[in-house]
Motif scaffolding. Structure first.
Motif, PDB file in Angstrom:
ATOM      1  N   LYS A 273      34.488  26.201  39.189  1.00 44.66           N
ATOM      2  CA  LYS A 273      34.645  26.815  40.507  1.00 44.66           C
ATOM      3  C   LYS A 273      36.087  26.760  40.985  1.00 44.66           C
ATOM      4  CE  LYS A 273      32.654  26.815  45.128  1.00 44.66           C
ATOM      5  NZ  LYS A 273      31.672  26.159  46.047  1.00 44.66           N
ATOM      6  N   LYS A 274      36.787  25.701  40.625  1.00 44.52           N
ATOM      7  CA  LYS A 274      38.178  25.556  41.050  1.00 44.52           C
ATOM      8  C   LYS A 274      39.045  26.676  40.488  1.00 44.52           C
ATOM      9  CE  LYS A 274      41.976  22.199  40.875  1.00 44.52           C
ATOM     10  NZ  LYS A 274      42.381  20.850  40.386  1.00 44.52           N
ATOM     11  N   CYS A 275      38.913  26.953  39.197  1.00 42.09           N
ATOM     12  CA  CYS A 275      39.716  28.014  38.574  1.00 42.09           C
ATOM     13  C   CYS A 275      39.246  29.397  39.018  1.00 42.09           C
ATOM     14  CB  CYS A 275      39.640  27.899  37.057  1.00 42.09           C
ATOM     15  SG  CYS A 275      40.381  26.390  36.389  1.00 42.09           S
ATOM     16  N   ALA A 276      37.932  29.562  39.204  1.00 42.61           N
ATOM     17  CA  ALA A 276      37.404  30.867  39.588  1.00 42.61           C
ATOM     18  C   ALA A 276      37.919  31.271  40.964  1.00 42.61           C
ATOM     19  CB  ALA A 276      35.880  30.833  39.579  1.00 42.61           C
ATOM     20  N   GLU A 277      37.964  30.330  41.902  1.00 47.45           N
ATOM     21  CA  GLU A 277      38.434  30.668  43.244  1.00 47.45           C
ATOM     22  C   GLU A 277      39.950  30.737  43.326  1.00 47.45           C
ATOM     23  OE1 GLU A 277      36.698  27.783  45.812  1.00 47.45           O
ATOM     24  OE2 GLU A 277      34.764  28.847  45.934  1.00 47.45           O
ATOM     25  N   LYS A 278      40.629  29.978  42.473  1.00 46.34           N
ATOM     26  CA  LYS A 278      42.086  29.928  42.553  1.00 46.34           C
ATOM     27  C   LYS A 278      42.763  31.067  41.811  1.00 46.34           C
ATOM     28  CE  LYS A 278      45.885  26.629  42.080  1.00 46.34           C
ATOM     29  NZ  LYS A 278      46.263  25.249  41.642  1.00 46.34           N
ATOM     30  N   PHE A 279      42.141  31.523  40.702  1.00 50.47           N
ATOM     31  CA  PHE A 279      42.804  32.532  39.882  1.00 50.47           C
ATOM     32  C   PHE A 279      41.992  33.829  39.773  1.00 50.47           C
ATOM     33  CE2 PHE A 279      44.115  28.364  38.126  1.00 50.47           C
ATOM     34  CZ  PHE A 279      45.464  28.415  38.469  1.00 50.47           C
ATOM     35  N   VAL A 280      40.731  33.718  39.327  1.00 45.84           N
ATOM     36  CA  VAL A 280      39.939  34.913  39.055  1.00 45.84           C
ATOM     37  C   VAL A 280      39.697  35.710  40.326  1.00 45.84           C
ATOM     38  CG1 VAL A 280      37.768  35.776  38.117  1.00 45.84           C
ATOM     39  CG2 VAL A 280      38.849  33.771  37.090  1.00 45.84           C
ATOM     40  N   LYS A 281      39.373  35.048  41.423  1.00 46.12           N
ATOM     41  CA  LYS A 281      39.096  35.750  42.670  1.00 46.12           C
ATOM     42  C   LYS A 281      40.354  36.426  43.219  1.00 46.12           C
ATOM     43  CE  LYS A 281      36.415  33.736  45.661  1.00 46.12           C
ATOM     44  NZ  LYS A 281      35.922  32.850  46.757  1.00 46.12           N
ATOM     45  N   LEU A 282      41.494  35.766  43.077  1.00 49.64           N
ATOM     46  CA  LEU A 282      42.731  36.344  43.604  1.00 49.64           C
ATOM     47  C   LEU A 282      43.257  37.467  42.722  1.00 49.64           C
ATOM     48  CD1 LEU A 282      44.609  33.114  44.789  1.00 49.64           C
ATOM     49  CD2 LEU A 282      43.323  34.759  46.166  1.00 49.64           C
ATOM     50  N   ASP A 283      43.219  37.279  41.386  1.00 53.20           N
ATOM     51  CA  ASP A 283      43.752  38.298  40.479  1.00 53.20           C
ATOM     52  C   ASP A 283      42.773  39.448  40.255  1.00 53.20           C
ATOM     53  OD1 ASP A 283      45.932  36.674  40.301  1.00 53.20           O
ATOM     54  OD2 ASP A 283      45.369  35.794  38.373  1.00 53.20           O
ATOM     55  N   GLY A 284      41.481  39.189  40.420  1.00 52.15           N
ATOM     56  CA  GLY A 284      40.487  40.247  40.221  1.00 52.15           C
ATOM     57  C   GLY A 284      40.339  40.675  38.783  1.00 52.15           C
ATOM     58  N   VAL A 285      40.579  39.762  37.846  1.00 53.41           N
ATOM     59  CA  VAL A 285      40.459  40.094  36.426  1.00 53.41           C
ATOM     60  C   VAL A 285      40.049  38.841  35.668  1.00 53.41           C
ATOM     61  CG1 VAL A 285      42.893  39.599  35.940  1.00 53.41           C
ATOM     62  CG2 VAL A 285      41.623  41.189  34.466  1.00 53.41           C
ATOM     63  N   CYS A 286      39.263  39.018  34.608  1.00 50.99           N
ATOM     64  CA  CYS A 286      38.848  37.901  33.766  1.00 50.99           C
ATOM     65  C   CYS A 286      39.979  37.569  32.788  1.00 50.99           C
ATOM     66  CB  CYS A 286      37.566  38.255  33.013  1.00 50.99           C
ATOM     67  SG  CYS A 286      37.020  36.994  31.848  1.00 50.99           S
ATOM     68  N   PHE A 287      40.265  36.267  32.604  1.00 46.95           N
ATOM     69  CA  PHE A 287      41.356  35.867  31.718  1.00 46.95           C
ATOM     70  C   PHE A 287      41.025  36.047  30.249  1.00 46.95           C
ATOM     71  CE2 PHE A 287      42.838  32.632  35.117  1.00 46.95           C
ATOM     72  CZ  PHE A 287      43.405  33.668  35.835  1.00 46.95           C
ATOM     73  N   VAL A 288      39.746  36.120  29.905  1.00 50.78           N
ATOM     74  CA  VAL A 288      39.350  36.180  28.498  1.00 50.78           C
ATOM     75  C   VAL A 288      39.317  37.615  27.996  1.00 50.78           C
ATOM     76  CG1 VAL A 288      37.560  35.563  26.840  1.00 50.78           C
ATOM     77  CG2 VAL A 288      38.010  34.063  28.796  1.00 50.78           C
ATOM     78  N   CYS A 289      38.663  38.505  28.743  1.00 52.71           N
ATOM     79  CA  CYS A 289      38.477  39.876  28.274  1.00 52.71           C
ATOM     80  C   CYS A 289      39.253  40.905  29.104  1.00 52.71           C
ATOM     81  CB  CYS A 289      36.993  40.240  28.289  1.00 52.71           C
ATOM     82  SG  CYS A 289      36.228  40.104  29.916  1.00 52.71           S
ATOM     83  N   ASN A 290      39.973  40.452  30.126  1.00 49.52           N
ATOM     84  CA  ASN A 290      40.773  41.336  30.987  1.00 49.52           C
ATOM     85  C   ASN A 290      39.933  42.414  31.681  1.00 49.52           C
ATOM     86  OD1 ASN A 290      43.219  40.025  30.395  1.00 49.52           O
ATOM     87  ND2 ASN A 290      43.516  41.263  28.545  1.00 49.52           N
ATOM     88  N   LYS A 291      38.681  42.134  31.894  1.00 51.94           N
ATOM     89  CA  LYS A 291      37.823  43.081  32.610  1.00 51.94           C
ATOM     90  C   LYS A 291      37.925  42.802  34.102  1.00 51.94           C
ATOM     91  CE  LYS A 291      34.014  44.386  30.748  1.00 51.94           C
ATOM     92  NZ  LYS A 291      32.619  44.454  30.224  1.00 51.94           N
ATOM     93  N   SER A 292      38.042  43.853  34.865  1.00 56.01           N
ATOM     94  CA  SER A 292      38.202  43.697  36.311  1.00 56.01           C
ATOM     95  C   SER A 292      36.907  43.196  36.941  1.00 56.01           C
ATOM     96  CB  SER A 292      38.607  45.028  36.945  1.00 56.01           C
ATOM     97  OG  SER A 292      37.608  46.007  36.732  1.00 56.01           O
ATOM     98  N   CYS A 293      37.040  42.425  38.006  1.00 52.87           N
ATOM     99  CA  CYS A 293      35.882  41.886  38.722  1.00 52.87           C
ATOM    100  C   CYS A 293      36.238  41.735  40.195  1.00 52.87           C
ATOM    101  CB  CYS A 293      35.437  40.542  38.133  1.00 52.87           C
ATOM    102  SG  CYS A 293      36.670  39.241  38.265  1.00 52.87           S
ATOM    103  N   LYS A 294      35.211  41.754  41.001  1.00 54.93           N
ATOM    104  CA  LYS A 294      35.383  41.590  42.442  1.00 54.93           C
ATOM    105  C   LYS A 294      34.761  40.265  42.876  1.00 54.93           C
ATOM    106  CE  LYS A 294      35.296  46.580  43.320  1.00 54.93           C
ATOM    107  NZ  LYS A 294      34.637  47.681  44.068  1.00 54.93           N
ATOM    108  N   GLU A 295      34.939  39.971  44.172  1.00 56.65           N
ATOM    109  CA  GLU A 295      34.441  38.694  44.668  1.00 56.65           C
ATOM    110  C   GLU A 295      32.920  38.603  44.583  1.00 56.65           C
ATOM    111  OE1 GLU A 295      34.698  35.961  48.743  1.00 56.65           O
ATOM    112  OE2 GLU A 295      35.800  37.861  48.580  1.00 56.65           O
ATOM    113  N   GLU A 296      32.223  39.749  44.793  1.00 54.87           N
ATOM    114  CA  GLU A 296      30.761  39.708  44.735  1.00 54.87           C
ATOM    115  C   GLU A 296      30.238  39.569  43.304  1.00 54.87           C
ATOM    116  OE1 GLU A 296      32.048  44.078  45.316  1.00 54.87           O
ATOM    117  OE2 GLU A 296      32.503  42.104  46.178  1.00 54.87           O
ATOM    118  N   HIS A 297      31.108  39.720  42.308  1.00 53.84           N
ATOM    119  CA  HIS A 297      30.700  39.546  40.921  1.00 53.84           C
ATOM    120  C   HIS A 297      30.700  38.086  40.490  1.00 53.84           C
ATOM    121  CE1 HIS A 297      32.162  43.933  40.200  1.00 53.84           C
ATOM    122  NE2 HIS A 297      30.917  43.887  40.654  1.00 53.84           N
TER     123      HIS A 297
END
Length: 303
Positions: free
Chosen positions: A238-262
């Motif tokens: 949860k720490k990394c998801a809220e700090k990086f994934v939610k702000l950047d809007g992209v998955c670090f592994v597959c570079n697929k875009s995502c939103k906060e509701e995802h």
């Protein structure tokens, strides 16, 4: 060093607090260990390590085979309940039509009797008008007075006076539900999840490598709060998801875009056989008497 006298004083007419604790009297408390808590990577149905894991929108993880069998069983049960409901509706409709026909026939017979003096003849299965018929457990012919008494008396043990309860069948729900969260669940709402394994973990092939967070490379355990991305299925702490994934809007592994509701917060524990959450202390109140065999129980240890 000798023990305290209060713990050895056994000539009292009542139990002391220490004696009650040794007998297991009152509320027993014990902190749940690791074996009592479902691992984060275990199926909520079979409680075994996940195989082809699927996740619902509420964050419950299931094996693909387990959740498909559960949904299929629910659909079969819904189909059975729906057939029973339709048969009950058809029976009620037929009974209502029969009552209407009987009422119409009674009105016609009453009209004929009034005009022509004819004696009405009813074909009612529920109300037989024969004076000489047998009534329930009675084996003798009854008079009009006895017939009236049998009809009004509250003798529930007589078959003739026993009321009939109408079985009411309600319309079943056509929605399948999540076996863990009890909310509506459809097969298309499930999405596969992917645990990233530690390539440097030298565990046996039977145990399998431990799962890690793709961002911080920390080994995932039950102490972590995990979040999954519904678009690609990768799992982060949860720490990394809220700090990086939610702000950047992209998955670090597959570079697929995502939103906060995802971002789906994964639930850990929560089965009927394991504890979960912050309440990791089990309590049970026991009434203990003489010869109960509770003296062998381990006394509560203060921590």
């Amino acid at each position: 060093m000798p023990q305290r006298h209060s713990k050895n004083n056994n000539d009292l007419a009542f139990f002391t607090y220490d004696e009650k604790r040794k007998l297991g009297y009152g509320t027993q408390k014990e902190r749940l260990g690791k074996d009592s808590i479902k691992p984060f990577d275990a199926c909520c149905l079979c409680l075994k390590p996940l195989i082809d894991p699927l996740c619902c929108q509420k964050g419950h993880l299931f094996c693909k085979e387990c959740i498909l069998e559960c949904l299929l069983a629910q659909k079969k049960d819904i189909k059975r309940k729906l057939a029973s409901f339709e048969a009950h509706q058809k029976q009620e409709k037929e009974e209502e039509e029969e009552k209407l026909l009987l009422k119409r026939q009674q009105e016609l017979d009453a009209f004929d009797q009034q005009n022509n003096g004819a004696v009405p003849q009813y074909n009612d299965k529920n109300h037989i008008r024969d004076k000489n018929s047998f009534h329930g457990a009675n084996s003798v012919k009854v008079t009009s007075f006895e017939e009236e008494a049998l009809r009004t008396m509250k003798a529930f043990w007589l078959p003739s006076a026993t009321p009939e309860a109408q079985a009411k069948v309600e319309a079943p729900s056509l929605d399948t539900i999540c076996p863990e969260g009890k909310e509506k669940l459809k097969l298309k709402s499930l999405f596969p999840v992917i645990f990233m394994k530690d390539q440097h973990d030298k565990k046996s092939e039977f145990l399998g490598a431990s799962s890690i967070c793709p961002s911080c490379k920390d080994t995932l355990t039950n102490r972590h709060t995990l979040m999954a991305i519904s678009t690609c299925g990768h799992i982060y702490c949860k720490k990394c998801a809220e700090k990086f994934v939610k702000l950047d809007g992209v998955c670090f592994v597959c570079n697929k875009s995502c939103k906060e509701e995802h971002l789906i917060n994964l639930e850990k524990g929560g089965t009927g056989f394991s504890g979960h959450g912050d309440r990791l202390e089990a309590t049970d109140f026991k009434h203990v008497g003489s010869g109960s065999g509770m003296g062998l129980m381990r006394p509560t240890v203060k921590t």
